[in-house]
Design a protein around this motif. Structure first.
Motif, mmCIF file in Angstrom:
data_model
loop_
_atom_site.group_PDB
_atom_site.id
_atom_site.type_symbol
_atom_site.label_atom_id
_atom_site.label_comp_id
_atom_site.label_asym_id
_atom_site.label_seq_id
_atom_site.Cartn_x
_atom_site.Cartn_y
_atom_site.Cartn_z
ATOM 1 N N ILE A 148 -4.625 43.493 43.311
ATOM 2 C CA ILE A 148 -3.260 44.035 43.342
ATOM 3 C C ILE A 148 -3.183 45.324 42.532
ATOM 4 O O ILE A 148 -2.589 46.326 42.963
ATOM 5 N N ARG B 182 -1.390 42.943 48.545
ATOM 6 C CA ARG B 182 0.058 43.011 48.348
ATOM 7 C C ARG B 182 0.503 41.976 47.312
ATOM 8 O O ARG B 182 0.168 40.788 47.417
ATOM 9 N N ALA B 183 1.297 42.443 46.342
ATOM 10 C CA ALA B 183 1.786 41.534 45.311
ATOM 11 C C ALA B 183 2.721 40.490 45.897
ATOM 12 O O ALA B 183 2.668 39.307 45.521
ATOM 13 N N TYR C 157 0.783 37.790 47.542
ATOM 14 C CA TYR C 157 0.114 36.979 46.517
ATOM 15 C C TYR C 157 1.080 35.941 45.947
ATOM 16 O O TYR C 157 0.748 34.759 45.824
ATOM 17 N N GLU D 61 -5.395 39.263 41.424
ATOM 18 C CA GLU D 61 -4.551 40.044 40.518
ATOM 19 C C GLU D 61 -5.179 41.409 40.260
ATOM 20 O O GLU D 61 -4.472 42.433 40.187
#
Length: 472
Positions: free
Chosen positions: A307, A313-314, A317, A304
């Motif tokens: 990110i 990359r969100a 994730y 997190e």
């Protein structure tokens, strides 16, 4: 010449032809063997006997054909009365092309069988032989590769009965029964790969390959080719035949992505496509390959936070974080230390045991390297100690730079037990604190007293009252 004379002549020619054919085949073949109606050998030529390790063919007489020629089918020929004209027979040297024929008596009853090994005379069969040998080698290679891709660990290898350990195993078992991605998060050395293998071993894909790839251990320039494979001649220096990537090798099984947080951003987008579209293209190829792999990812970094820094990359994730499992650090599951230590020493095939003081000292170290560090410490202590009983001094020397837990962690272990009186809780806390400090100081009372802020004589009195013996 009348008809009866002609018939006798035909019979004589036929008999001569049969005898001549037998002699020609027997002389030119690699081997000849004859068995009776019970499939026991009644005759064998010397060449064939030597091929199967016999000094003389006389040693084979009377023995069942399979005891001399492993895998022989002559018994089947005797039983069925049907010939086997061309077949492959494995021998200690090389496979042979063989022919097996039944032998009939004058009444037409099967009384035995004869086998010829025709390898040297059937040159025209060399393409078939080459193909057979190639298939044998490919099968052996595939079996070897599959064995190499099988897991070594299952859930029994994740030792621990603490609440943290039991929760991890509960979640991991649930993950094994699904096809969803699993994300293992935890510090280095906590056993993430062990859990990944255990999840695969308990899943319906257990009979398929388990393939791992460490994003942090492979140069970024080579990572894509390692992951997706390459087409023939995809780039300078590439294999002319092309090279299968880890995704192809893991087809039908599980792909373990270790240190996923270190994966370059361009490769992250391609991995996302694999997860979403179930397909990929090898480097330098326009061929789209269907992907049938189960993804298990692991990381020791905060994804997190990565990110927010733009390093991960969100969308990837969220696609990976379907079933997150937080693997606890060793300092968060200290109740498992005795069982872990015993399991590690057993795995090392060591006869050493730990004293209570040694265990107490282990419980006060912060273990920044987690279980991997614990194994290192115990292995070093066992190698350096001449005594099978490892004491606090042995452990202290093996640890080297002792990294004590903060006081809050020690205090947490002093919480009152159910229905425990204040006096009993205080006595238990005093005993644990003094024993731990003595272990940290290798049994030196003067040094322990200074650590505790007590006088030497006061510490001796407390030790006597609590029944704590001074280390010799």
């Amino acid at each position: 010449m009348n008809d009866s004379e002609n018939l006798k002549d035909y019979q004589r020619v036929r008999q001569l032809a049969i005898r001549s054919l037998f002699e020609i085949i027997e002389q030119s073949s690699e081997g000849t063997v004859i068995v009776d109606r019970d499939a026991n050998i009644v005759w064998m030529n010397e060449r064939y006997a030597r091929r199967f390790g016999l000094e003389s063919a006389t040693f084979a007489i009377g023995k069942p054909c399979e005891s001399v020629i492993p895998g022989s089918l002559l018994r089947e020929v005797v039983r069925t009365g049907r010939p086997i004209l061309l077949d492959m027979q494995d021998t200690p040297k090389e496979p042979l092309v063989v022919m097996r024929l039944p032998i009939h008596d004058a009444a037409g009853l099967v009384i035995g069988a004869i086998g010829f090994a025709l390898y040297d005379e059937l040159r025209s069969l060399s393409p078939m032989l080459k193909r057979y040998l190639s298939m044998q080698e490919e099968l052996a290679s595939t079996r070897s590769l599959l064995r190499a891709r099988q897991t070594k660990y299952n859930f029994a290898h994740f030792i621990g009965t603490s609440s943290a350990s039991l929760e991890v195993k509960r979640r991991a078992r649930r993950g094994a029964s699904t096809e969803s991605p699993v994300l293992l998060q935890g510090e280095t050395g906590t056993g993430k790969e062990l859990l990944a293998q255990a999840i695969h071993a308990a899943s319906p894909r257990a009979h398929k390959p388990f393939v791992s790839i460490n994003s942090a251990a492979i140069p970024e320039a080579l990572l894509e080719a390692e992951f997706f494979g390459t087409a023939p001649g995809a780039f300078t220096g590439a294999d002319r035949k092309g090279r299968a990537g880890k995704l192809q090798i893991a087809q039908g099984g599980s792909l373990f992505l270790d240190e996923i947080g270190d994966m370059p951003l361009p490769l992250q987008s391609k991995l996302l496509r694999v997860l979403q579209e179930k397909e990929f293209e090898p480097v330098g190829s326009n061929e789209v390959i269907h992907s049938d792999v189960r993804i298990i990812a692991a990381t020791s970094t905060d994804l997190e936070a990565a990110i927010k820094r733009g390093e991960f990359r969100a969308d990837l994730y969220y696609r990976l974080n379907v079933l997150p499992i937080q693997v606890p650090a060793l300092r968060e599951r200290l109740d498992d230390l005795p069982a872990l230590s015993e399991g590690i020493l057993e795995e090392l095939r060591s006869q050493h045991e730990l004293t209570p003081e040694a265990l107490a000292l282990l419980g006060q170290h912060a273990w920044p390297g987690n279980i991997r560090e614990l194994r290192n410490v115990l292995e070093r202590a066992a190698l350096l100690s001449d005594d099978l009983l490892l004491g606090a001094g042995d452990i202290r020397a093996a640890i080297g730079n002792f990294n004590p837990l903060p006081p809050t962690a020690i205090a947490a272990s002093a919480e009152a037990l159910p229905h425990e009186t204040f006096a009993a809780a205080r006595e238990r806390f005093d005993r644990q604190l003094i024993e731990t400090t003595l272990a940290q100081c290798a049994g030196k009372v003067d040094q322990a007293a200074r650590h505790l802020g007590l006088g030497r004589s006061t510490l001796y009195k407390k030790m006597a009252a609590l029944g704590i013996a001074e280390s010799q």
